[in-house]
Design a protein around this motif. Structure first.
Motif, mmCIF file in Angstrom:
data_model
loop_
_atom_site.group_PDB
_atom_site.id
_atom_site.type_symbol
_atom_site.label_atom_id
_atom_site.label_comp_id
_atom_site.label_asym_id
_atom_site.label_seq_id
_atom_site.Cartn_x
_atom_site.Cartn_y
_atom_site.Cartn_z
ATOM 1 N N MET A 119 4.540 17.085 -11.897
ATOM 2 C CA MET A 119 4.908 18.335 -11.074
ATOM 3 C C MET A 119 4.409 17.298 -9.681
ATOM 4 S SD MET A 119 3.697 21.505 -12.238
ATOM 5 C CE MET A 119 1.439 21.786 -12.550
ATOM 6 N N HIS A 120 2.714 16.580 -10.157
ATOM 7 C CA HIS A 120 1.730 15.950 -9.001
ATOM 8 C C HIS A 120 3.375 14.954 -8.402
ATOM 9 C CE1 HIS A 120 -1.223 13.496 -6.784
ATOM 10 N NE2 HIS A 120 -1.455 14.450 -6.985
ATOM 11 N N SER A 121 3.749 13.643 -9.034
ATOM 12 C CA SER A 121 4.924 12.899 -8.725
ATOM 13 C C SER A 121 5.440 13.438 -7.985
ATOM 14 C CB SER A 121 5.246 12.132 -9.946
ATOM 15 O OG SER A 121 5.773 12.283 -10.563
ATOM 16 N N VAL A 122 6.472 14.637 -8.414
ATOM 17 C CA VAL A 122 7.283 14.973 -7.586
ATOM 18 C C VAL A 122 6.635 15.742 -5.750
ATOM 19 C CG1 VAL A 122 9.410 16.973 -7.436
ATOM 20 C CG2 VAL A 122 8.671 15.446 -9.480
ATOM 21 N N ALA A 123 5.802 16.571 -5.762
ATOM 22 C CA ALA A 123 5.104 16.452 -4.857
ATOM 23 C C ALA A 123 4.482 15.574 -4.294
ATOM 24 C CB ALA A 123 3.783 16.764 -5.116
ATOM 25 N N THR A 124 4.039 14.769 -4.855
ATOM 26 C CA THR A 124 3.583 12.890 -3.858
ATOM 27 C C THR A 124 5.364 12.219 -3.091
ATOM 28 O OG1 THR A 124 2.288 12.586 -5.691
ATOM 29 C CG2 THR A 124 3.305 10.613 -3.595
ATOM 30 N N VAL A 125 6.292 12.678 -3.650
ATOM 31 C CA VAL A 125 8.012 11.986 -3.248
ATOM 32 C C VAL A 125 8.468 12.861 -2.640
ATOM 33 C CG1 VAL A 125 10.179 11.647 -3.933
ATOM 34 C CG2 VAL A 125 8.512 11.299 -5.570
ATOM 35 N N TRP A 126 8.241 14.085 -2.560
ATOM 36 C CA TRP A 126 8.796 15.393 -1.582
ATOM 37 C C TRP A 126 8.030 14.729 -0.340
ATOM 38 C CZ3 TRP A 126 10.156 20.203 -4.601
ATOM 39 C CH2 TRP A 126 11.465 20.107 -5.495
ATOM 40 N N ILE A 127 6.680 15.027 -0.044
ATOM 41 C CA ILE A 127 5.783 14.328 1.161
ATOM 42 C C ILE A 127 5.761 13.403 1.511
ATOM 43 C CG2 ILE A 127 3.557 14.400 1.847
ATOM 44 C CD1 ILE A 127 4.599 17.014 1.390
ATOM 45 N N THR A 128 5.911 11.738 0.846
ATOM 46 C CA THR A 128 6.084 10.749 1.061
ATOM 47 C C THR A 128 7.182 10.451 1.602
ATOM 48 O OG1 THR A 128 4.267 10.308 -0.335
ATOM 49 C CG2 THR A 128 5.326 8.324 0.352
ATOM 50 N N ASP A 129 8.432 10.357 1.115
ATOM 51 C CA ASP A 129 9.588 10.102 0.733
ATOM 52 C C ASP A 129 10.296 11.107 2.087
ATOM 53 O OD1 ASP A 129 9.565 8.062 -0.631
ATOM 54 O OD2 ASP A 129 9.031 8.842 -1.844
ATOM 55 N N PHE A 130 10.528 12.747 1.974
ATOM 56 C CA PHE A 130 10.881 13.713 2.619
ATOM 57 C C PHE A 130 10.286 13.741 4.518
ATOM 58 C CE2 PHE A 130 13.373 13.578 -1.323
ATOM 59 C CZ PHE A 130 14.682 13.154 -0.795
ATOM 60 N N ASN A 184 1.519 -1.345 -0.200
ATOM 61 C CA ASN A 184 0.025 -0.096 -0.017
ATOM 62 C C ASN A 184 0.662 1.413 -0.157
ATOM 63 O OD1 ASN A 184 -2.994 1.253 -0.197
ATOM 64 N ND2 ASN A 184 -2.257 1.704 2.182
ATOM 65 N N VAL A 185 2.136 1.250 -0.701
ATOM 66 C CA VAL A 185 2.983 2.343 -0.832
ATOM 67 C C VAL A 185 1.818 3.525 -1.896
ATOM 68 C CG1 VAL A 185 5.114 0.773 -0.956
ATOM 69 C CG2 VAL A 185 3.488 1.702 -3.221
ATOM 70 N N THR A 186 2.250 4.625 -0.967
ATOM 71 C CA THR A 186 1.950 5.980 -2.017
ATOM 72 C C THR A 186 3.201 6.156 -2.945
ATOM 73 O OG1 THR A 186 0.623 6.665 -0.632
ATOM 74 C CG2 THR A 186 0.921 8.338 -1.733
ATOM 75 N N SER A 187 4.401 6.181 -3.014
ATOM 76 C CA SER A 187 5.338 6.530 -3.272
ATOM 77 C C SER A 187 6.194 5.087 -3.530
ATOM 78 C CB SER A 187 6.464 7.235 -2.649
ATOM 79 O OG SER A 187 7.982 7.314 -3.123
ATOM 80 N N ALA A 188 6.276 5.056 -5.368
ATOM 81 C CA ALA A 188 7.560 3.455 -4.986
ATOM 82 C C ALA A 188 8.632 2.988 -4.365
ATOM 83 C CB ALA A 188 7.783 3.718 -6.727
ATOM 84 N N TYR A 189 9.165 4.507 -4.008
ATOM 85 C CA TYR A 189 10.664 4.312 -3.345
ATOM 86 C C TYR A 189 10.387 3.761 -1.956
ATOM 87 C CZ TYR A 189 10.848 6.679 -7.479
ATOM 88 O OH TYR A 189 10.867 7.293 -8.787
ATOM 89 N N GLU A 190 8.597 3.625 -0.819
ATOM 90 C CA GLU A 190 8.827 3.129 0.237
ATOM 91 C C GLU A 190 9.458 1.412 0.274
ATOM 92 O OE1 GLU A 190 5.344 4.457 2.561
ATOM 93 O OE2 GLU A 190 4.807 5.320 0.310
#
Length: 853
Positions: free
Chosen positions: A699-710, A456-462
């Protein structure tokens, strides 16, 4: 016939152009620069542009008319043209060459102007020397270079890369059929170590006074040899030399001979011959005397369609000079205007701007389309109250919408213009890569989607942190984010540049429009707005390309039958190069390369992985991916057909191919030239759609990465509403960044630096899929080993690119392979942290205990 088909047919018929015939074409404006300060003019001089300094050295003239018994005089002076303090260019005498000589060849190199051969009153010479102008002393400096293998005059020479080629000429015994090359040294000191190499000459007769020009054939730079004279015959044949395969091939016959014509590569795919001698009335020259003039017509050859046209006229027909790129145009200094008659006139030739039309109806269609996208964003803004809705749409997106969104995201504006342009310039060889969907997609559905869905990841990098450690996760997140920052600017700038060139739309206005509107609906509606606007954009993309195919075929003389006849005759449907080369687009290179490229995109690109997570279930995520495939197949057929149709159309109408438009601008050029008002607006909207569907996803994927992974990773106690607010503000900042960076590229002319930035980042993103493969398919790999593998993959990719070891299609495969191999072997040797419980295919029984033990 249904009414809609009748209307479509009538609409397509409106696209028939009303422009003039080839005889009326005039691509150039001709002006004059200050005349050469040489009494009686000059011809046969060494001419070139070195560091924005126009150089005219040596040459010959007749102080007393040839017809009055005058004798040809050979000259030694060197004149340069530079701008003065008040901005007005003026000629100055800057020195002398080693001996009086004329009728040689000159090539501009990084070390100066290379002057080759020539003759004086005693006959031809084989001497060669280098000219350099020193602006501080305002003097010319010369140095000797390796002599030509044989004495010759009226030779022709050109530079391709780091190699100088010399063809033909007149030796002591007449015309030569010789072809030589020399690799240029890296520095002035290296001239003693280079020498001339004899190559296989062209298949035609010996000649002198020919034209040799370097120009692209649509795939790579080649040499083009035209005209000249053999004995008393003025030649109209032409040949292309491809240094990659070291072979000659014949080109279309010229409309007329053009011996000793000034010539230049103009634009990306045109060779232009200014004037030249066709030998007309040569038997009556003693009678004509001063009444004879060389042909003033300008001939243009298009390397892709293999066609000739007359593209205008010079005020003064000349031979025995050069066409040198100078001051945003081409300069023809002096020359011979008739047998025995020289001129000091300096003609300056510049391209007309392309014809443009984008009327009120087109603008209205575009505005309606853009406003509809904003309306979609505002509609979905009502439900975006949580990060779950903003990032994943509450996992309620229909699979077919997610699939079409995948298509729109992956196409981009570059693809919408570049794929037809590639098919137009070459053939269908790249089309076979589409088949690799059926290799990559089953692997992704079997081995990757289950992990993303069940964790149930939001970011692939989880997943990478769960399998390895936080360092691997952050490496992937940072590399992906930086690459997308570079990509955002490019996917907005390139279509804006093309649209501006052929429609007259302001480039900056295009960039701002796309950037601002994308930001508005992405911030307002989150992933739901992105996906549903992508659905609209996918429909516009496919429909727009299909309409273009219909229009261009109907607009081609002979219609559908002519389309197939010409395309088949010119091998435009060629599908595969069957050899084992690693550096050419051979069948195996395209298949293997595309398999890894598609696997990489579908597994490690956050914008793609995020679509899997927006559906209700793993089964529907798989259906979304198959929807993408089923939409991509007809899309590929349409855009490749579009490119081939453009080739057939412009082969029948080569006068419409302005050199001012690059090959990648062929789609906007056709839209501006051929489509009726209103329909042009639809296709321009499609180009906007391709850009915006990529920009919103980035834009949306980077925003998702910054919120989820950082943000959420390091401050997990932050309230969800605060995260949502931060996500929206980050999206705004990303929109401003992408828009501003695209404007900066245009204003500051830093496109090459930005390309380098993007290429360097791509080295670190390329091996990302290797990290996922190490995690899912091995049990030994650990965090330290995978990070070393990722860095090794980047270094290997860098070396492979720098040395040109493989075709670019294989870069991703090389990066992934190097990352996987080095990461695995390093993990075998070094200690490191690793978690495998439920995180590899070896610990995941899908039926009894899905990823649980």
């Amino acid at each position: 016939m249904p009414v809609c088909r009748i209307l479509l047919y009538q609409l397509c018929l409106l696209a028939v152009t009303t422009q003039g015939s080839a005889a009326e074409v005039n691509w150039f404006d001709v002006d004059k620069l200050p005349p050469l300060p040489i009494e009686h003019g000059i011809s046969g001089a060494f001419v070139g542009n070195v560091d924005d300094t126009l150089i005219v050295a040596g040459g010959s003239n007749f102080p007393v008319s040839k017809w009055a018994g005058g004798t040809k005089t050979f000259r030694q002076g060197v004149y340069v043209l530079r701008s003065t303090a008040n901005g007005v260019p003026e000629w100055m005498l800057a020195g002398q060459i080693p001996r009086p000589v004329a009728h040689g060849a000159a090539v501009t190199t990084n070390n100066g102007l290379l002057c080759l051969g020539g003759c004086d009153a005693d006959g031809p010479h084989n001497t060669a020397f280098l000219l350099n102008y020193d602006p501080a002393s305002k003097k010319i400096h010369t140095r000797a270079t390796p002599s030509l293998p044989v004495p010759c005059s009226y030779l022709t020479a050109a530079r391709l890369g780091d190699t100088v080629y010399v063809a033909g000429g007149r030796g002591p015994d007449g015309a030569l059929r010789s072809f030589w090359s020399m690799t240029l040294p890296m520095s002035q000191a290296g001239w003693d170590d280079v020498q001339w190499q004899r190559l296989e000459p062209w298949p035609g007769p010996a000649r002198f006074g020919a034209v040799l020009v370097t120009q692209s054939n649509g795939q790579r730079d080649c040499l083009y040899l035209f005209s000249g004279k053999s004995g008393d015959e003025y030649l109209t044949d032409g040949y292309r030399f491809d240094p990659k395969v070291n072979a000659w091939s014949a080109t279309a016959t010229m409309p007329r001979a053009a011996m000793a014509a000034p010539a230049a590569a103009v634009g990306q795919t045109h060779v232009v011959l200014f004037s030249g001698s066709d030998g007309h009335d040569v038997d009556r020259l003693p009678e004509l005397k001063d009444d004879y003039h060389f042909v003033r017509d300008i001939l243009a050859y298009h390397t892709i369609t293999d066609t000739w046209i007359t593209a205008g006229q010079l005020p003064l027909g000349v031979v025995g000079t050069a066409a040198v790129a100078f001051d945003d145009g081409y300069v023809l200094p002096g020359g011979e205007i008739g047998p025995g008659r020289r001129t000091a006139t300096v003609q300056q030739v510049k391209l007309h701007p392309t014809q443009r039309h984008f009327g009120g109806l087109d603008l209205g269609v575009l505005v309606v389309y853009l406003l509809s996208l904003v309306a979609v964003g505002i509609y979905f803004a009502r439900g975006e109250q949580t990060t779950g809705k903003f990032f994943l749409g509450g996992q309620q997106i229909p699979f077919w919408a997610a699939g079409l969104s995948l298509l729109a995201t992956q196409v981009s504006s570059i693809g919408f213009m570049a794929i037809p342009a590639k098919a137009y310039a070459t053939n269908w060889v790249y089309f076979t890569g589409v088949l690799m969907w059926f290799v990559a997609v089953p692997v992704v559905i079997w081995a990757f989607i289950p992990f993303y869905r069940r964790l149930n990841v939001t970011s692939a990098y989880e997943y990478l942190e769960s399998r390895f450690n936080v360092g691997v996760r952050l490496y992937a997140a940072v590399a992906y984010s930086l690459l997308q920052l570079g990509r955002m600017a490019v996917v907005v700038y390139l279509p804006a540049l093309a649209l501006s060139a052929v429609t007259g739309m302001d480039q900056t206005a295009c960039i701002i429009t796309m950037g601002v509107l994308c930001t508005i609906y992405t911030v307002a509606g989150g992933i739901e707005a992105v996906i549903w606007t992508d659905v609209i954009q996918a429909a516009v993309l496919i429909g727009g390309a299909l309409v273009c195919v219909i229009v261009v075929i109907l607009d081609t003389p002979g219609g559908l039958s002519q389309f197939f006849h010409v395309a088949m005759a010119d091998h435009k449907f060629h599908l595969a190069n069957l050899d084992w080369s690693m550096t050419a687009p051979t069948l195996w290179v395209i298949l293997v390369g595309n398999a890894f490229i598609r696997l990489s995109t579908l597994t490690s690109d956050q914008a793609v992985v995020q679509r899997y997570m927006t559906t209700k279930s793993e089964r529907l995520a798989a259906r979304a991916l198959w929807t993408d495939v089923l939409a991509s197949l007809p899309w590929a057929v349409i855009v490749f057909t579009f490119g081939t149709a453009l080739y057939v159309f412009y082969k029948s109408r080569p006068e419409l191919l302005s050199p001012a438009v690059d090959t990648d601008g062929i789609v906007p050029l056709f839209v501006a030239q051929q489509l009726p008002a209103g329909l042009s607006g639809v296709i321009v909207a499609a180009i906007f759609a391709a850009a915006m569907s990529s920009l919103d996803s980035s834009m949306h994927s980077v925003a998702t990465v910054w919120i989820t992974d950082f943000y959420a990773r390091f401050w997990p106690e932050t309230p969800d509403r605060k995260r949502l607010t931060a996500a929206r503000w980050i999206t705004v900042l990303l929109g401003f960044f992408g828009t501003g960076a695209a404007i900066l590229i245009g204003w500051a002319d830093i496109e090459s630096q930005w390309d380098l930035f993007w290429k360097v980042l791509g080295l670190f993103v390329g091996p990302l899929t290797g990290l996922f493969l190490l995690g899912i398919f091995t049990r030994r790999a650990h965090g330290t080993g995978t990070l070393i593998g990722a860095i090794a993959g980047a270094l290997v990719m860098w070396q492979v690119q720098a040395r040109g070891l493989v075709h670019f299609f294989l870069y991703t495969a090389v990066g992934i392979g190097a990352c996987f191999l080095v990461g695995y072997l390093t993990s075998m040797v070094l200690p490191g942290e690793s978690h495998t419980r439920g995180l590899t295919i070896y610990r995941c029984d899908r039926e009894k205990d899905p990823c649980g033990t």
